[in-house]
Scaffold this motif. Sequence first.
Motif, PDB file in Angstrom:
ATOM      1  N   UNK A  54     165.725  24.348  -6.237  1.00  0.00           N
ATOM      2  CA  UNK A  54     165.626  22.905  -6.402  1.00  0.00           C
ATOM      3  C   UNK A  54     166.268  22.470  -7.718  1.00  0.00           C
ATOM      4  N   UNK A  55     166.034  23.276  -8.777  1.00  0.00           N
ATOM      5  CA  UNK A  55     166.600  22.942 -10.081  1.00  0.00           C
ATOM      6  C   UNK A  55     168.124  23.005 -10.032  1.00  0.00           C
ATOM      7  N   UNK A  56     168.665  24.010  -9.394  1.00  0.00           N
ATOM      8  CA  UNK A  56     170.129  24.130  -9.272  1.00  0.00           C
ATOM      9  C   UNK A  56     170.702  22.964  -8.478  1.00  0.00           C
ATOM     10  N   UNK A 106     160.618  13.568  -5.714  1.00  0.00           N
ATOM     11  CA  UNK A 106     161.307  13.771  -4.432  1.00  0.00           C
ATOM     12  C   UNK A 106     161.052  15.181  -3.902  1.00  0.00           C
ATOM     13  N   UNK A 107     161.064  16.161  -4.790  1.00  0.00           N
ATOM     14  CA  UNK A 107     160.771  17.535  -4.373  1.00  0.00           C
ATOM     15  C   UNK A 107     159.313  17.643  -3.937  1.00  0.00           C
ATOM     16  N   UNK A 108     158.437  16.961  -4.637  1.00  0.00           N
ATOM     17  CA  UNK A 108     157.016  16.940  -4.279  1.00  0.00           C
ATOM     18  C   UNK A 108     156.844  16.423  -2.850  1.00  0.00           C
ATOM     19  N   UNK A 153     163.105  22.465  12.500  1.00  0.00           N
ATOM     20  CA  UNK A 153     163.157  21.207  11.737  1.00  0.00           C
ATOM     21  C   UNK A 153     163.123  21.506  10.242  1.00  0.00           C
ATOM     22  N   UNK A 154     162.223  22.390   9.839  1.00  0.00           N
ATOM     23  CA  UNK A 154     162.120  22.749   8.424  1.00  0.00           C
ATOM     24  C   UNK A 154     163.390  23.455   7.955  1.00  0.00           C
ATOM     25  N   UNK A 155     163.955  24.306   8.789  1.00  0.00           N
ATOM     26  CA  UNK A 155     165.180  25.038   8.439  1.00  0.00           C
ATOM     27  C   UNK A 155     166.348  24.092   8.199  1.00  0.00           C
ATOM     28  N   UNK A 156     166.370  22.964   8.913  1.00  0.00           N
ATOM     29  CA  UNK A 156     167.501  22.031   8.796  1.00  0.00           C
ATOM     30  C   UNK A 156     167.361  21.053   7.635  1.00  0.00           C
ATOM     31  N   UNK A 159     156.902  30.237   3.115  1.00  0.00           N
ATOM     32  CA  UNK A 159     157.510  31.141   2.137  1.00  0.00           C
ATOM     33  C   UNK A 159     158.951  31.471   2.525  1.00  0.00           C
ATOM     34  N   UNK A 160     159.204  31.632   3.812  1.00  0.00           N
ATOM     35  CA  UNK A 160     160.538  32.018   4.257  1.00  0.00           C
ATOM     36  C   UNK A 160     161.543  30.871   4.240  1.00  0.00           C
ATOM     37  N   UNK A 161     161.110  29.646   4.502  1.00  0.00           N
ATOM     38  CA  UNK A 161     162.059  28.566   4.734  1.00  0.00           C
ATOM     39  C   UNK A 161     162.175  27.532   3.616  1.00  0.00           C
ATOM     40  N   UNK A 162     161.176  27.413   2.767  1.00  0.00           N
ATOM     41  CA  UNK A 162     161.234  26.384   1.724  1.00  0.00           C
ATOM     42  C   UNK A 162     161.926  26.964   0.495  1.00  0.00           C
ATOM     43  N   UNK A 163     162.930  26.255  -0.023  1.00  0.00           N
ATOM     44  CA  UNK A 163     163.630  26.750  -1.211  1.00  0.00           C
ATOM     45  C   UNK A 163     162.686  26.897  -2.406  1.00  0.00           C
TER      46      UNK A 163
END
Length: 147
Positions: free
Chosen positions: A141-143, A86-88, A63-66, A132-136
């Motif tokens: 996020x800035x890009x 939104x990122x928060x 779910x997190x990966x998608x 750490x592995x899956x969250x950008x």
Amino acid sequence: MSKPGDAFRPAYMTGLALCLGLPTLAALLLLTGAIPAGNQPPEGLVQQVGYQLTGLVFLAAAIVFSRPARAFQRLAELPSEGRPAAVWRECLVVASILQVGVLCGLAYWAMVGTHAPRHAWGFLLTTPMLYVALVPRPAHWAKASEG
């Protein structure tokens, strides 16, 4: 001059703190004996339950990966002042989803803690590793927010 992603760094770090803090709290509960170790051998039905718990952790990771592709798309559509919030929210939602590993670790400890403690500890360790592995990272996020 600020680096790309500085506006998004607090959100990422808050999610990371949640994914480090709750497993640490759970580990303290296990080490102090507040949650007693179970004594069922990890075979038969208990082993099947362990497989189901592992499947739940994999489901949470899937779910997190998608999520990032849709989150990036929604982020680009928002006005610039609403993007950090939104990122928060996204980082907190993802961190919350990944807490299933902590719950599975506690459940497995309560079933087979004396016979297979390494498996329960493994569940606890998956939460920060998956975050750490899956969250950008904040720079991603800035890009994405630039469009």
